[in-house]
Design a protein around this motif. Structure first.
Motif, PDB file in Angstrom:
ATOM      1  N   SER A 125       2.890   1.962  -3.457  1.00 52.04           N
ATOM      2  CA  SER A 125       1.677   2.096  -4.256  1.00 52.04           C
ATOM      3  C   SER A 125       1.498   3.716  -4.681  1.00 52.04           C
ATOM      4  O   SER A 125       1.427   4.829  -5.044  1.00 52.04           O
ATOM      5  N   LYS A 126       1.600   3.781  -2.989  1.00 51.87           N
ATOM      6  CA  LYS A 126       1.065   5.476  -2.576  1.00 51.87           C
ATOM      7  C   LYS A 126       1.866   6.575  -2.822  1.00 51.87           C
ATOM      8  O   LYS A 126       2.239   7.057  -3.130  1.00 51.87           O
ATOM      9  N   SER A 179       0.644  -1.144  -0.390  1.00 52.60           N
ATOM     10  CA  SER A 179      -0.273   0.077   0.225  1.00 52.60           C
ATOM     11  C   SER A 179       0.761   1.086  -0.265  1.00 52.60           C
ATOM     12  O   SER A 179       0.352   2.362  -0.872  1.00 52.60           O
ATOM     13  N   GLN A 180       2.190   1.566   1.003  1.00 50.34           N
ATOM     14  CA  GLN A 180       3.078   2.968   1.178  1.00 50.34           C
ATOM     15  C   GLN A 180       3.518   2.604  -0.626  1.00 50.34           C
ATOM     16  O   GLN A 180       3.698   3.972  -0.772  1.00 50.34           O
TER      17      GLN A 180
END
Length: 320
Positions: A181-182, A178-179
């Motif tokens: 990707s962001k 998630s991190q």
């Protein structure tokens, strides 16, 4: 038959991956030793501190400071336990589970399908060349599927070697993905994917093909019966072959995946070739075999646990 091969291979891979995770962690930490020297810009591109008299001798000493001494696998393992406790040896294990679920389940299942299709119907054996080709295909596809988990695993395993202020501190593999990707874009999940695919093709072709070939040779020559002894012998030999073949690609893969890319700043490595050349120039050709002892120490047990578990799971599921 096809789905069954994926299930059997997945179960065996997850068991093998989790049980040998500490050795994989030590291997990654060792592969990153001396990386600062390799990733640093050449002297010509560094600030010209030599003109800052009277401290020119100090600047010269800074440039000529030798890299820190290499630390062996036992010392690396003890350092991890001292810093983070016994649980530190399992840093990134959630990523290992996801990686084995995606990568190894895919490669083992595909190899099983190709083996079924390409085997001689009379002997039920597959020629060595076909085994190698099946391993190359299965490994490449499996690696492409599992690359996001592979990047997350390398980063989670490498995090503990950094000062507290520089750590990424991913809570889990889901948080890591998630991190990334962001903060770095979805494409970062496939960073080093060409290396991952190349390594997986080499590992799968050498590991699965050599295991099958050695096992068949032992049984055909009547050296041992089809049992635990044969499985362990063939597994260790396959693990050694896979370690020798894959270690150089593995070192480069680890460094490319772990590098920090900041906006407006040139990345430490422009790609796999650049990383390899910088590593060899700064640390010598044998740097490509950094972490070989933990690699063979892990690859041996991993391959044994993988194939012994696989053979047992096949027996349990033979009626399904």
């Amino acid at each position: 038959m096809g789905v069954k091969g994926f299930v059997e291979g997945g179960i065996a891979s997850i068991v093998a991956g989790c049980s040998t995770h500490p050795l994989d962690l030590i291997k990654v930490r060792m592969q990153l030793q001396g990386e600062a020297a390799a990733a640093a810009p050449p002297p010509a591109l560094r600030p010209a501190l030599a003109f800052q008299t009277p401290s020119s001798s100090v600047a010269q000493n800074v440039r000529l400071t030798p890299p820190p001494p290499r630390v062996g696998p036992v010392a690396v393992g003890l350092r991890i336990v001292q810093q983070d406790g016994f649980a530190g040896l399992f840093s990134g294990v959630s990523a290992t589970v996801l990686r084995q679920t995606l990568y190894s389940t895919t490669r083992m299942g595909l190899y099983d399908i190709l083996k079924t299709k390409w085997s001689d119907p009379n002997t039920n054996n597959m020629p060595l060349t076909r085994k190698i080709v099946a391993g190359l295909i299965a490994g490449g596809i499996g690696a492409a599927v599992g690359n996001p988990a592979d990047v997350a695993m390398v980063r989670m395993q490498a995090d503990g070697r950094l000062p507290a202020a520089q750590r990424r501190n991913y809570k889990s593999v889901v948080d890591a993905i998630s991190q990334m990707s962001k903060g770095e874009g979805v494409a970062s999940l496939w960073r080093g994917s060409s290396l991952t695919v190349n390594r997986a093709m080499v590992v799968t072709a050498s590991q699965l093909a050599s295991y099958d070939q050695i096992k068949e040779t032992i049984l055909d020559k009547g050296l041992m019966k089809d049992g635990l002894g044969t499985h362990v012998t063939a597994s260790f030999a396959a693990g050694f072959v896979a370690s020798v073949a894959s270690n150089p690609v593995d070192v480069i893969k680890t460094r490319v995946m772990n590098m920090k890319v900041e906006p407006g700043v040139a990345p430490p490595y422009a790609g796999a070739i650049d990383c390899a050349m910088k590593t060899i120039r700064a640390e010598g050709p044998m740097a490509l075999y950094k972490g070989f002892i933990p690699t063979i120490s892990r690859q041996g047990p991993f391959t044994v646990v993988l194939f012994v578990t696989l053979e047992q799971v096949r027996k349990l599921l033979k009626d399904f």
